[in-house]
Design an enzyme around this catalytic site. Sequence first.
Site, short mmCIF file in Angstrom:
data_model
loop_
_atom_site.label_atom_id
_atom_site.label_comp_id
_atom_site.label_asym_id
_atom_site.label_seq_id
_atom_site.Cartn_x
_atom_site.Cartn_y
_atom_site.Cartn_z
CG HIS A 1 -0.41 -0.02 2.52
ND1 HIS A 1 0.28 1.05 3.04
CD2 HIS A 1 -0.39 -0.97 3.50
CE1 HIS A 1 0.67 0.78 4.27
NE2 HIS A 1 0.29 -0.45 4.56
CG HIS B 1 4.30 -1.35 2.13
ND1 HIS B 1 3.06 -1.89 1.92
CD2 HIS B 1 4.65 -1.67 3.40
CE1 HIS B 1 2.66 -2.52 3.01
NE2 HIS B 1 3.60 -2.40 3.93
CB CYS C 1 1.71 -7.92 19.12
SG CYS C 1 0.75 -7.54 17.61
CB CYS D 1 4.35 -6.39 16.50
SG CYS D 1 3.30 -4.97 16.64
CB CYS E 1 -1.00 -4.79 19.65
SG CYS E 1 0.13 -3.93 18.52
CG HIS F 1 -1.06 -4.63 14.55
ND1 HIS F 1 0.22 -4.73 15.00
CD2 HIS F 1 -0.99 -4.49 13.21
CE1 HIS F 1 1.05 -4.69 13.96
NE2 HIS F 1 0.34 -4.53 12.87
CE LYS G 1 1.89 2.26 10.31
NZ LYS G 1 2.01 0.85 10.58
CE LYS H 1 -5.19 -4.86 1.95
NZ LYS H 1 -5.37 -4.14 0.69
N1 MSP Z 1 9.03 -6.72 7.99
C1 MSP Z 1 9.15 -5.62 8.87
C2 MSP Z 1 10.42 -4.84 8.61
C3 MSP Z 1 11.69 -5.62 8.67
S1 MSP Z 1 13.06 -4.67 8.24
C4 MSP Z 1 14.38 -5.59 8.63
C5 MSP Z 1 7.96 -4.70 8.70
N2 MSP Z 1 7.28 -4.80 7.55
S2 MSP Z 1 6.00 -3.92 7.16
O1 MSP Z 1 5.50 -4.49 5.94
O2 MSP Z 1 5.11 -3.82 8.25
O3 MSP Z 1 6.55 -2.52 6.79
C6 MSP Z 1 6.70 -1.51 7.76
C7 MSP Z 1 7.23 -0.29 7.06
O4 MSP Z 1 6.36 0.09 5.99
C8 MSP Z 1 7.31 0.95 7.93
O5 MSP Z 1 8.46 1.00 8.73
C9 MSP Z 1 7.31 2.01 6.87
O6 MSP Z 1 8.56 2.03 6.27
C10 MSP Z 1 6.29 1.49 5.88
N3 MSP Z 1 4.95 1.91 6.21
C11 MSP Z 1 3.86 1.11 6.42
N4 MSP Z 1 2.77 1.89 6.65
C12 MSP Z 1 3.12 3.20 6.63
C13 MSP Z 1 2.43 4.42 6.81
N5 MSP Z 1 1.15 4.50 7.03
N6 MSP Z 1 3.16 5.54 6.75
C14 MSP Z 1 4.50 5.53 6.53
N7 MSP Z 1 5.16 4.40 6.35
C15 MSP Z 1 4.50 3.21 6.37
O7 MSP Z 1 7.72 -3.91 9.59
#
Ligand code: MSP
Length: 508
Positions: A17, A20, A125, A128, A143, A146, A300, A303
Site C-alpha cells: 500500500h 510501503h 503481538c 508485530c 497492541c 494493531h 496510520k 491494511k
Molecule cells: N518486515 C518488517 C520490517 C523488517 S526490516 C528488517 C515490517 N514490515 S511492514 O511491511 O510492516 O513494513 C513496515 C514499514 O512500511 C514501515 O516501517 C514504513 O517504512 C512502511 N509503512 C507502512 N505503513 C506506513 C504508513 N502508514 N506511513 C508511513 N510508512 C508506512 O515492519
Amino acid sequence: MAFYVTTPIYYVNAAPHLGHAYTTIGADILARHMRQRGEQVFFLTGTDEHGEPVAQAAEREGVTPTELADRNAARFQDLMPRINASIDYFIRTSDPRHAQRVQDVMQRIFDNGHVYKGMYEGWYCPRCADFKTDAEIGPGNTCPIHLIPLDREREENWFFRLSSFQDQLEALYDGRSDFVLPRVRFNEARAFITGGLQDVSLSRAKLSWGVPVPWDPQHVFYVWFDALLNYFTALSFARDGEDLTQAFWPADFHVMGKDILKFHAVFWPAMLLAADLPLPRHLFIHGFLLMKDAAGDEHKMSKSLGNVLDPFEVMDTFGTDALRYYCFREVSFGLDGSVSTTTFAERYASELANEYGNLASRTLNMIGRYCGGVVPDVAVDPELRPDFEGIATEVAELLDRAEITQALDRIWQRVRRLNRYVEERAPWKLAKDPAQAATLETTLHSLAEGLRVLTVLLSPYLPESTAKLLDALGDESGDRLALDGAVFGAGAGGAAIGELAPLFPKSA
Ligand code: MSP
C-alpha cells in the site's frame, strides 16, 4: 565512493500500500541523487517472508506460507518499476542463500558467547511478531499499533544478551549524534537504551516457518533476527559470482518508518557488535502517513485498519511522478502527516501543473515563437544569479541527512522565483520592441537555463517528467543529470528545443 541505501523488507502477509511505496520512494530519491553525484550506489529492498505474521495469514487464507509469500512478494516486486524505484536488488528472505548467511552470522554471535537458553514469558503481538515491554502494552493488554489483544506466551527460547551491550550502545549514541536521524528519533532510541536493556528471545520453538537455528534445529530464528540481517546478507549474493560486501558494507542509510525504530536503533547495532561487524552510518526514521476516517479522526494507514489510499489508482490517473512529489511535499519527511485526495488534487493543479509544468511549456513556447526554436546563446541574467548561487550544494547537504522535503522546498522556492521572473520580464512585451531584442534573448536563455538546473535537481523526485523536459530543452549531453552541472550559467545556449506535451495535464 560507495553509497548503500535500504528500505525495510516488507511483510508478505498483505499486499503493498501507499505506506510501503512511501518509504521506497524516499530511499529511491536518495539513491538517484547519489548517482547524480557520481557515487557507486546500491539500493536494496525486498520482502520479509518468515515468522508468525506470515504463517498466520497463510493459515487464514488456507494456503501454505510459501504460496502466500510467492503471491505477495510478486506484488511487491511489481510495485518497484511502477513507482520508478531504481532498485539494484530485491531480496526475499525465503531465499536459501539468505538463510545460509543468517546461520553463519548467528553462529558467530553464538560462538562469541552472546546467546544462552532460558524461559520466556510475556505479552506477545502476533502481528508485530514482538514481545511487548510494559511500556508498550495498550489498555486491556492490547497492541497499541494493531489494536488487537496480545497473547500471553511462555516458552523455552534461546536468548540474545542484549543487556550486555548497554555500555557499547550508549557509547555509540554518545559518539555519533547522526547515527539516528532526525533528532527526535535519536532521542527516542537513546532513551530506550538508558531505560535499561533486557535480553531478548532469539528463537521460536513452536514455529517451523523460519530459518533453523544451526546449533538447535528444533528452533527457528525469531523473525526479526532473520529480517534485520537481510541488509548484510543480500550483498553476498545479489550479483552472481560476486560478493559486494567489501564494496558496500556498512550501509549508509537504512530508511524506515518509526514503527520499527527499536529493532533498528537498538537490536540491530547490538547484533552487529556481537558478530564483530561494522555498524551502519545512519538510520533515517520517517513518520506515518495518516488518513482521516469517516469521523474525521486521523489514523496510520494500514491494511488492517482498512483506510488505505491505493497508490496504483493515484498513479494510473495522475502518473507516478505526481505521487512521488505529493508524498514528500505534503508530509515533511521525518514527521507524521495527513494525506488526502483533496490536498493531492490541490498540489497537483497549483504546483505541478501550474508552477512547474506551465513554466516549462511557456518557456519552450516562447523560445519557439521568439527565437526560432533555438535557446539563445548569450550570457544568463546576472539578476538571477544570486537566487541560484550554491543551490546544488544546498540540496546535497540536505540530502546528506535525508532531508528530502527540505531539499524539495529549496528547489521549489526557485521554481517560484522563475515564475516571478517571467512576470517581471514579460517576454511577450519585450518581443514587441525590437530595441529590446537583447534583453529578450537574455531572458529566454535565463529561463531555459534556470529550468534546466531545477530540472536536474528535481530528477530524483520526478524521474519521468524531468527526463522529458531535458529532452525538450535539447540537453543531450551524456551525463546531463550530473549534479556538477546543476550550476546556473553552466549550460551553453544554442540547443534546438523539441516538442513537449503537458507534463502534468490538467484534465488528468
Ligand atoms: N518486515 C518488517 C520490517 C523488517 S526490516 C528488517 C515490517 N514490515 S511492514 O511491511 O510492516 O513494513 C513496515 C514499514 O512500511 C514501515 O516501517 C514504513 O517504512 C512502511 N509503512 C507502512 N505503513 C506506513 C504508513 N502508514 N506511513 C508511513 N510508512 C508506512 O515492519
